[in-house]
Design a protein around this motif. Structure first.
Motif, PDB file in Angstrom:
ATOM      1  N   LEU A 171     -18.153 -26.638  18.992  1.00 18.85           N
ATOM      2  CA  LEU A 171     -18.410 -25.818  20.172  1.00 18.85           C
ATOM      3  C   LEU A 171     -19.596 -24.882  19.958  1.00 18.85           C
ATOM      4  O   LEU A 171     -20.398 -24.670  20.872  1.00 18.85           O
ATOM      5  N   CYS A 172     -19.719 -24.334  18.738  1.00 15.86           N
ATOM      6  CA  CYS A 172     -20.840 -23.438  18.444  1.00 15.86           C
ATOM      7  C   CYS A 172     -22.164 -24.185  18.413  1.00 15.86           C
ATOM      8  O   CYS A 172     -23.203 -23.643  18.801  1.00 15.86           O
ATOM      9  N   GLY A 173     -22.140 -25.422  17.934  1.00 19.96           N
ATOM     10  CA  GLY A 173     -23.391 -26.123  17.687  1.00 19.96           C
ATOM     11  C   GLY A 173     -23.788 -27.165  18.698  1.00 19.96           C
ATOM     12  O   GLY A 173     -24.978 -27.482  18.815  1.00 19.96           O
ATOM     13  N   GLN A 174     -22.816 -27.709  19.467  1.00 21.48           N
ATOM     14  CA  GLN A 174     -23.145 -28.854  20.311  1.00 21.48           C
ATOM     15  C   GLN A 174     -22.701 -28.720  21.757  1.00 21.48           C
ATOM     16  O   GLN A 174     -22.997 -29.589  22.575  1.00 21.48           O
ATOM     17  N   SER A 175     -21.995 -27.658  22.101  1.00 21.33           N
ATOM     18  CA  SER A 175     -21.562 -27.479  23.484  1.00 21.33           C
ATOM     19  C   SER A 175     -22.472 -26.478  24.187  1.00 21.33           C
ATOM     20  O   SER A 175     -23.377 -25.892  23.592  1.00 21.33           O
ATOM     21  N   VAL A 176     -22.194 -26.231  25.451  1.00 19.84           N
ATOM     22  CA  VAL A 176     -22.951 -25.239  26.216  1.00 19.84           C
ATOM     23  C   VAL A 176     -22.811 -23.846  25.613  1.00 19.84           C
ATOM     24  O   VAL A 176     -23.672 -22.975  25.809  1.00 19.84           O
ATOM     25  N   LEU A 177     -21.755 -23.645  24.835  1.00 18.52           N
ATOM     26  CA  LEU A 177     -21.534 -22.331  24.225  1.00 18.52           C
ATOM     27  C   LEU A 177     -22.543 -22.020  23.117  1.00 18.52           C
ATOM     28  O   LEU A 177     -22.631 -20.869  22.688  1.00 18.52           O
ATOM     29  N   ARG A 178     -23.292 -23.003  22.682  1.00 22.07           N
ATOM     30  CA  ARG A 178     -24.297 -22.737  21.635  1.00 22.07           C
ATOM     31  C   ARG A 178     -25.337 -21.719  22.100  1.00 22.07           C
ATOM     32  O   ARG A 178     -25.965 -21.053  21.275  1.00 22.07           O
ATOM     33  N   HIS A 179     -25.521 -21.591  23.418  1.00 25.63           N
ATOM     34  CA  HIS A 179     -26.484 -20.617  23.954  1.00 25.63           C
ATOM     35  C   HIS A 179     -25.921 -19.196  23.968  1.00 25.63           C
ATOM     36  O   HIS A 179     -26.690 -18.237  24.130  1.00 25.63           O
ATOM     37  N   SER A 180     -24.610 -19.071  23.819  1.00 26.00           N
ATOM     38  CA  SER A 180     -23.969 -17.764  23.996  1.00 26.00           C
ATOM     39  C   SER A 180     -23.317 -17.213  22.734  1.00 26.00           C
ATOM     40  O   SER A 180     -22.925 -16.041  22.711  1.00 26.00           O
ATOM     41  N   VAL A 181     -23.174 -18.047  21.708  1.00 28.11           N
ATOM     42  CA  VAL A 181     -22.495 -17.644  20.471  1.00 28.11           C
ATOM     43  C   VAL A 181     -23.532 -17.458  19.373  1.00 28.11           C
ATOM     44  O   VAL A 181     -24.423 -18.297  19.193  1.00 28.11           O
ATOM     45  N   ASN A 210     -15.364 -19.123  30.119  1.00 23.65           N
ATOM     46  CA  ASN A 210     -15.570 -17.703  30.397  1.00 23.65           C
ATOM     47  C   ASN A 210     -16.586 -17.092  29.434  1.00 23.65           C
ATOM     48  O   ASN A 210     -17.303 -16.147  29.797  1.00 23.65           O
ATOM     49  N   LEU A 211     -16.656 -17.620  28.202  1.00 26.29           N
ATOM     50  CA  LEU A 211     -17.620 -17.099  27.232  1.00 26.29           C
ATOM     51  C   LEU A 211     -19.050 -17.309  27.715  1.00 26.29           C
ATOM     52  O   LEU A 211     -19.901 -16.428  27.564  1.00 26.29           O
ATOM     53  N   ARG A 212     -19.309 -18.461  28.293  1.00 31.66           N
ATOM     54  CA  ARG A 212     -20.651 -18.733  28.815  1.00 31.66           C
ATOM     55  C   ARG A 212     -20.944 -17.863  30.031  1.00 31.66           C
ATOM     56  O   ARG A 212     -22.027 -17.274  30.155  1.00 31.66           O
ATOM     57  N   ALA A 213     -19.947 -17.768  30.922  1.00 23.16           N
ATOM     58  CA  ALA A 213     -20.148 -16.981  32.137  1.00 23.16           C
ATOM     59  C   ALA A 213     -20.340 -15.495  31.811  1.00 23.16           C
ATOM     60  O   ALA A 213     -21.173 -14.812  32.426  1.00 23.16           O
ATOM     61  N   ALA A 214     -19.606 -14.982  30.836  1.00 22.20           N
ATOM     62  CA  ALA A 214     -19.750 -13.574  30.462  1.00 22.20           C
ATOM     63  C   ALA A 214     -21.125 -13.284  29.887  1.00 22.20           C
ATOM     64  O   ALA A 214     -21.656 -12.177  30.040  1.00 22.20           O
ATOM     65  N   ASP A 215     -21.708 -14.271  29.249  1.00 21.37           N
ATOM     66  CA  ASP A 215     -23.072 -14.127  28.737  1.00 21.37           C
ATOM     67  C   ASP A 215     -24.064 -14.076  29.899  1.00 21.37           C
ATOM     68  O   ASP A 215     -24.908 -13.166  29.992  1.00 21.37           O
TER      69      ASP A 215
END
Length: 297
Positions: A171-181, A210-215
């Motif tokens: 999730l940290c490296g390959q998902s959309v969340l990589r932009h927010s974590v 929600n992590l992406r949206a909060a960013d």
């Protein structure tokens, strides 16, 4: 240096070795020649590159645990079926090894229902139990694939594996969340995420986005997102393993950082947690396995 035997922890990513005298480590070396990075005929060469300077004149025992005993490893060491002692059988001798070494590989454990396997953790469990007579309870071994192991009367009764660490990395490296974590940590955010996911694990997939949206909408700090992501995944794991840890004697065996993260999450839920060093448990288990090979020599 008087090397009496050599202990080896051979995982998927890394190879670690210790020159041993009895139960005392004289020296340590490691490389990135884990099972995933070694060809079918490359195991002995990878090991000798690491330990050659330790070899005495006479042949020396090398006792290894981990993925080196997998089907794609140096020699396949068949699984033992639980319920079972952590080290129920003498380690498998590697045939045709260099004349300077006598190499042995420790078998893993398997569970038929639900299907599960472990390689390497059984050695840590044996080392932990070897210093604690009549210890019954649950052992958590956090990592890429976290194990929860029920122990009774010196036997592994059952266990479950959770891909929490691997999911976190993906999730940290390959998902959309990589932009927010990003790097850093927020202890309060972690604790809040653990508690929230423990109470509502079915909301995990939505909470992750929600992590992406909060960013995007609130400029949430990347360190806060990282802590929340870890808390969500560990919270979901603790929700699933509640029957294992609730009201049980509990020990965590792992690297210091991840062990403390799990310990914090569990202690906030009222669990009493003992922590043990993973390297110390591994070496103690390898020493027990080495004694088994000597008794049958």
């Amino acid at each position: 240096m008087n090397t009496e035997w050599i202990a080896v922890d051979w995982g998927t990513s890394h190879l670690r070795a210790w020159a041993m005298q009895g139960s005392t480590a004289l020296d340590h070396a490691q490389s990135d020649k884990g099972m995933a990075h070694v060809g079918p005929d490359g195991f002995q060469a990878a090991l000798l590159d690491l330990i050659e300077n330790w070899l005495p004149g006479a042949p020396v025992d090398v006792v290894a645990c981990g993925m080196v005993g997998a089907r794609q490893g140096w020699v396949e060491a068949p699984y033992s079926t639980v319920p079972s002692e952590p080290l129920p059988d003498v380690p498998i001798r590697v045939p045709g090894s260099d004349p300077r070494i006598r190499a042995f590989v420790i078998p893993g454990l398997k569970q038929t229902t639900p299907p599960d396997v472990m390689r390497g953790e059984e050695t840590q469990i044996a080392g932990f139990l070897g210093t604690r007579q009549n210890w019954d309870g649950v052992i958590c071994l956090p990592g890429t694939h976290t194990k929860w192991v029920q122990v009774s009367a010196g036997e592994v009764v059952s266990f479950r594996t959770f891909m929490t660490g691997e999911l976190f990395d993906l999730l940290c490296g390959q998902s959309v969340l990589r932009h927010s974590v990003g790097p850093g940590w927020d202890e309060d955010a972690f604790a809040e995420a653990v508690a929230d996911t423990l109470s509502k694990p079915e909301q995990l997939a939505a909470r992750l986005f929600n992590l992406r949206a909060a960013d995007l909408l609130q400029g949430q700090a990347k360190a806060t997102a990282r802590a929340r992501l870890s808390g969500m995944l560990i919270g979901a794991e603790l929700a699933a393993t509640r029957p294992y840890w609730l009201g049980q004697q509990l020990a965590i065996i792992g690297a210091e950082g991840v062990s403390q993260t799990y310990a914090t999450a569990l202690q906030r839920q009222g669990a009493f947690v003992e922590t043990a060093n993973a390297t110390e448990a591994t070496l103690a288990g390898l020493a027990l396995a080495r004694n088994m090979t000597r008794q049958t020599a």
